[in-house]
Design an enzyme around this catalytic site. Structure first.
Site, PDB file in Angstrom:
ATOM      1  N   PRO A   9       9.883 -73.732 -23.934  1.00 12.64           N
ATOM      2  CA  PRO A   9       8.928 -72.641 -24.054  1.00 12.64           C
ATOM      3  C   PRO A   9       8.159 -72.316 -22.772  1.00 12.64           C
ATOM      4  CG  PRO A   9       8.178 -74.584 -25.254  1.00 12.64           C
ATOM      5  CD  PRO A   9       9.601 -74.826 -24.867  1.00 12.64           C
ATOM      6  N   ASN A  10       7.957 -71.028 -22.599  1.00 14.54           N
ATOM      7  CA  ASN A  10       7.154 -70.447 -21.514  1.00 14.54           C
ATOM      8  C   ASN A  10       7.845 -70.462 -20.147  1.00 14.54           C
ATOM      9  OD1 ASN A  10       4.848 -69.863 -23.210  1.00 14.54           O
ATOM     10  ND2 ASN A  10       4.558 -72.073 -23.291  1.00 14.54           N
ATOM     11  N   ARG A  17       3.126 -67.730 -14.544  1.00 10.78           N
ATOM     12  CA  ARG A  17       2.469 -69.042 -14.579  1.00 10.78           C
ATOM     13  C   ARG A  17       1.957 -69.393 -13.180  1.00 10.78           C
ATOM     14  NH1 ARG A  17       5.728 -73.064 -18.537  1.00 10.78           N
ATOM     15  NH2 ARG A  17       3.657 -74.005 -18.718  1.00 10.78           N
ATOM     16  N   TYR A  22       4.238 -74.242 -10.420  1.00 15.84           N
ATOM     17  CA  TYR A  22       5.630 -74.004 -10.824  1.00 15.84           C
ATOM     18  C   TYR A  22       6.487 -73.313  -9.756  1.00 15.84           C
ATOM     19  CZ  TYR A  22       3.972 -75.468 -15.370  1.00 15.84           C
ATOM     20  OH  TYR A  22       3.445 -76.212 -16.399  1.00 15.84           O
ATOM     21  N   ASN A  73      14.952 -79.101 -19.418  1.00 13.86           N
ATOM     22  CA  ASN A  73      13.500 -79.044 -19.217  1.00 13.86           C
ATOM     23  C   ASN A  73      12.875 -78.613 -20.548  1.00 13.86           C
ATOM     24  OD1 ASN A  73      10.861 -78.617 -18.603  1.00 13.86           O
ATOM     25  ND2 ASN A  73      11.241 -77.436 -16.728  1.00 13.86           N
ATOM     26  N   ALA A  76       6.685 -77.875 -22.749  1.00 13.79           N
ATOM     27  CA  ALA A  76       5.627 -78.556 -23.518  1.00 13.79           C
ATOM     28  C   ALA A  76       6.186 -79.405 -24.665  1.00 13.79           C
ATOM     29  CB  ALA A  76       4.620 -77.537 -24.047  1.00 13.79           C
ATOM     30  N   HIS A  79       6.326 -83.335 -24.667  1.00 12.81           N
ATOM     31  CA  HIS A  79       5.215 -84.247 -24.918  1.00 12.81           C
ATOM     32  C   HIS A  79       5.018 -84.585 -26.397  1.00 12.81           C
ATOM     33  CE1 HIS A  79       4.660 -83.313 -20.760  1.00 12.81           C
ATOM     34  NE2 HIS A  79       4.349 -82.045 -21.010  1.00 12.81           N
ATOM     35  N   ASP A  86      15.094 -86.394 -31.433  1.00 14.03           N
ATOM     36  CA  ASP A  86      16.152 -86.864 -32.321  1.00 14.03           C
ATOM     37  C   ASP A  86      17.460 -86.116 -32.072  1.00 14.03           C
ATOM     38  OD1 ASP A  86      14.474 -88.716 -33.445  1.00 14.03           O
ATOM     39  OD2 ASP A  86      14.118 -87.608 -35.305  1.00 14.03           O
ATOM     40  N   GLU A  97      16.651 -85.255 -17.940  1.00  9.01           N
ATOM     41  CA  GLU A  97      15.415 -84.487 -18.171  1.00  9.01           C
ATOM     42  C   GLU A  97      14.890 -84.002 -16.820  1.00  9.01           C
ATOM     43  OE1 GLU A  97      12.432 -86.994 -19.938  1.00  9.01           O
ATOM     44  OE2 GLU A  97      10.840 -85.501 -19.701  1.00  9.01           O
ATOM     45  N   HIS A  99      11.739 -81.568 -14.721  1.00  9.08           N
ATOM     46  CA  HIS A  99      10.485 -80.803 -14.727  1.00  9.08           C
ATOM     47  C   HIS A  99      10.264 -80.216 -13.344  1.00  9.08           C
ATOM     48  CE1 HIS A  99       9.441 -82.345 -18.650  1.00  9.08           C
ATOM     49  NE2 HIS A  99       9.845 -83.529 -18.222  1.00  9.08           N
ATOM     50  N   LEU A 100       9.755 -79.000 -13.317  1.00  8.99           N
ATOM     51  CA  LEU A 100       9.403 -78.378 -12.036  1.00  8.99           C
ATOM     52  C   LEU A 100       8.247 -79.141 -11.398  1.00  8.99           C
ATOM     53  CD1 LEU A 100       9.556 -74.723 -13.341  1.00  8.99           C
ATOM     54  CD2 LEU A 100      10.960 -75.580 -11.459  1.00  8.99           C
ATOM     55  N   SER A 101       7.217 -79.390 -12.204  1.00  9.67           N
ATOM     56  CA  SER A 101       6.043 -80.118 -11.721  1.00  9.67           C
ATOM     57  C   SER A 101       6.248 -81.612 -11.970  1.00  9.67           C
ATOM     58  CB  SER A 101       4.798 -79.624 -12.463  1.00  9.67           C
ATOM     59  OG  SER A 101       4.873 -79.985 -13.836  1.00  9.67           O
ATOM     60  N   ARG A 106      -0.469 -84.756 -13.636  1.00 11.46           N
ATOM     61  CA  ARG A 106      -1.251 -83.676 -14.247  1.00 11.46           C
ATOM     62  C   ARG A 106      -2.102 -84.209 -15.415  1.00 11.46           C
ATOM     63  NH1 ARG A 106       2.615 -78.826 -15.363  1.00 11.46           N
ATOM     64  NH2 ARG A 106       0.581 -77.814 -15.665  1.00 11.46           N
ATOM     65  N   ARG A 110       0.200 -84.713 -20.637  1.00 10.64           N
ATOM     66  CA  ARG A 110       1.549 -84.541 -20.080  1.00 10.64           C
ATOM     67  C   ARG A 110       2.174 -85.872 -19.638  1.00 10.64           C
ATOM     68  NH1 ARG A 110       1.751 -78.846 -19.404  1.00 10.64           N
ATOM     69  NH2 ARG A 110      -0.302 -77.995 -18.924  1.00 10.64           N
TER      70      ARG A 110
HETATM   71  C1  DQA Z   1       7.089 -78.566 -17.344  1.00 14.54           C
HETATM   72  C2  DQA Z   1       5.892 -79.508 -17.506  1.00 14.54           C
HETATM   73  C3  DQA Z   1       5.312 -79.414 -18.911  1.00 14.54           C
HETATM   74  O1  DQA Z   1       4.196 -80.276 -19.022  1.00 14.54           O
HETATM   75  C4  DQA Z   1       4.852 -78.009 -19.187  1.00 14.54           C
HETATM   76  O2  DQA Z   1       4.391 -77.895 -20.528  1.00 14.54           O
HETATM   77  C5  DQA Z   1       5.879 -76.969 -18.906  1.00 14.54           C
HETATM   78  C6  DQA Z   1       6.746 -77.146 -17.738  1.00 14.54           C
HETATM   79  C7  DQA Z   1       7.603 -78.533 -15.892  1.00 14.54           C
HETATM   80  O3  DQA Z   1       8.713 -78.043 -15.696  1.00 14.54           O
HETATM   81  O4  DQA Z   1       6.893 -78.937 -14.978  1.00 14.54           O
HETATM   82  O5  DQA Z   1       5.938 -75.929 -19.563  1.00 14.54           O
HETATM   83  O6  DQA Z   1       8.137 -79.048 -18.176  1.00 14.54           O
END
Ligand code: DQA
Length: 142
Positions: A9-10, A17, A22, A73, A76, A79, A86, A97, A99-101, A106, A110
């Site tokens: 999501p997002n 963002r 990001y 990725n 959210a 978390h 599952d 897995e 993540h950009l950040s 953070r 997270r």
């Molecule tokens: C994220 C880190 C997550 O905590 C956050 O909710 C995201 C992006 C990242 O790519 O850094 O939406 O997965």
């Protein structure tokens, strides 16, 4: 060989963002970056994004059935989504897995990933390069 690069999501709205967290690529640009990084090592990346837990779970089921390697990725959902964990646990090819950040640098909420325990490994904190590094790692694994 085909790999699936799933995004939660997002992430489809990266341009809206915080670019300090990001980076400066929008999702279309990130998709191109991922596809070209994969092509560079002889992999074909199919990149998908969804804001829906249901859709992400269905894609994980599809990947499990087809034995497709997955770079994921979960955004959210990382978390707190036990349902996604599952589904990820049922994968039949490697899962990485990304993540950009760096979530560990953070907010405290997270710091927990319910996905990491069922992934081969996690790469975060390098912006779009997190995906490129995950692709290199996936290439090695395969
Ligand atoms: C994220 C880190 C997550 O905590 C956050 O909710 C995201 C992006 C990242 O790519 O850094 O939406 O997965």
């Amino acid at each position: 060989m085909k790999i699936l690069v799933l995004n939660g999501p997002n992430l489809g709205r990266l341009d809206l963002r915080d670019s300090k967290i990001y980076g400066n690529l929008n999702f279309a640009q990130l998709t191109e970056f991922i596809k070209s990084a994969a092509k560079g090592v002889g992999l074909e990346a199919e990149v998908r994004q969804s804001d829906s837990e249901l859709e992400l779970i269905q894609w994980l089921h599809e990947a499990a059935d087809a034995k497709t390697p997955v770079i994921f990725n979960p955004a959210a959902f990382t978390h707190y989504s036990y349902a996604i964990r599952d589904a990820a646990a049922m994968l039949t090819a490697p899962l990485i897995e990304v993540h950009l950040s760096n979530p560990l640098a953070r907010e405290e909420f997270r710091h927990t990933s319910v996905i990491s325990g069922v992934a081969h490994g996690t790469i975060g904190g390098f912006g779009p390069d997190s995906y490129r590094l995950a692709i290199l790692a996936m290439k090695e694994l395969l």
